[in-house]
Design an enzyme around this catalytic site. Structure first.
Site, short mmCIF file in Angstrom:
data_model
loop_
_atom_site.label_atom_id
_atom_site.label_comp_id
_atom_site.label_asym_id
_atom_site.label_seq_id
_atom_site.Cartn_x
_atom_site.Cartn_y
_atom_site.Cartn_z
N LYS A 79 54.25 10.90 63.20
CA LYS A 79 52.78 10.92 63.24
C LYS A 79 52.29 11.22 61.82
O LYS A 79 52.80 12.13 61.17
CB LYS A 79 52.30 12.03 64.19
CG LYS A 79 50.80 12.05 64.37
CD LYS A 79 50.26 13.27 65.09
CE LYS A 79 50.97 13.66 66.34
NZ LYS A 79 50.33 14.79 67.04
N CYS A 96 40.23 6.73 54.45
CA CYS A 96 40.59 5.43 55.02
C CYS A 96 40.74 5.52 56.53
O CYS A 96 41.33 6.46 57.06
CB CYS A 96 41.90 4.94 54.39
SG CYS A 96 42.49 3.38 55.07
N CYS A 98 41.38 2.26 57.99
CA CYS A 98 41.93 0.94 58.29
C CYS A 98 43.46 0.89 58.12
O CYS A 98 44.08 -0.10 58.48
CB CYS A 98 41.29 -0.13 57.41
SG CYS A 98 41.85 -0.12 55.69
N CYS A 107 40.12 6.10 50.91
CA CYS A 107 39.77 4.67 50.92
C CYS A 107 39.84 4.13 49.50
O CYS A 107 39.36 4.77 48.57
CB CYS A 107 38.35 4.50 51.48
SG CYS A 107 37.71 2.82 51.33
N HIS A 111 40.01 -2.17 52.85
CA HIS A 111 39.45 -2.62 54.14
C HIS A 111 38.66 -3.91 53.95
O HIS A 111 38.55 -4.71 54.89
CB HIS A 111 38.58 -1.53 54.76
CG HIS A 111 37.43 -1.12 53.90
ND1 HIS A 111 37.50 -0.07 53.00
CD2 HIS A 111 36.20 -1.64 53.78
CE1 HIS A 111 36.34 0.04 52.37
NE2 HIS A 111 35.54 -0.91 52.83
S1 FES Z 1 38.90 2.17 55.07
FE1 FES Z 1 40.93 1.75 54.54
S2 FES Z 1 40.81 1.19 52.50
FE2 FES Z 1 38.80 1.59 53.05
#
Ligand code: FES
Length: 132
Positions: A79, A96, A98, A107, A111
């Site tokens: 995890k 982040c 994504c 981030c 994304h």
């Molecule tokens: S939300 Fe993953 S790089 Fe921006």
């Protein structure tokens, strides 16, 4: 261009007219081994064109991407958990969501490429200090 023209007007028609395609349904049962063998390449070509058309025009037929959200970040861990002290965040930080960032857990804008490629709408969570 002359090569293509010759191919379409002469070579392909000559090849097709030489195929042992019977005139009757029962004729298929009288074909010999060599006849069936000569039908394999054009059948494979037609099947390939049909399959490629099917993939091109039926999006649901395309192979599905992995169902996993995380395909790159610390895959060896059961995890992925990150602890960040709120005091370490200067004014704001974008985290982040994504799983594509190269600067995890922050981030880095990855994304955007994912959203463009997949038609998705992912984005970071932004933590911001209250202004007094
Ligand atoms: S939300 Fe993953 S790089 Fe921006």
């Amino acid at each position: 261009m002359q090569l293509l023209s010759g191919l379409v007007k002469t070579t392909v028609p000559n090849y097709l007219s030489g195929l042992p395609i019977p005139d009757t349904f029962g004729g298929w049962f009288r074909l010999g081994f060599k006849d069936w063998l000569s039908l394999v390449p054009p059948t494979a070509a037609v099947a390939g064109v049909v399959y490629m058309s099917y993939l091109a025009f039926c999006p649901e037929a395309r192979p599905k991407p992995s169902q996993k959200a995380n395909n790159k970040i610390r895959l060896e861990e059961a995890k992925v958990v990150d602890m960040i002290d709120i005091e370490d965040i200067a004014e704001k930080a974008a985290f982040c969501r994504c799983w594509k960032s190269n600067n995890w857990p922050y981030c880095d804008g990855s994304h955007g490429a994912h959203n463009k490629e997949c038609g998705d709408n992912l984005g970071p969570v932004v933590v911001q200090r209250k202004k007094n």
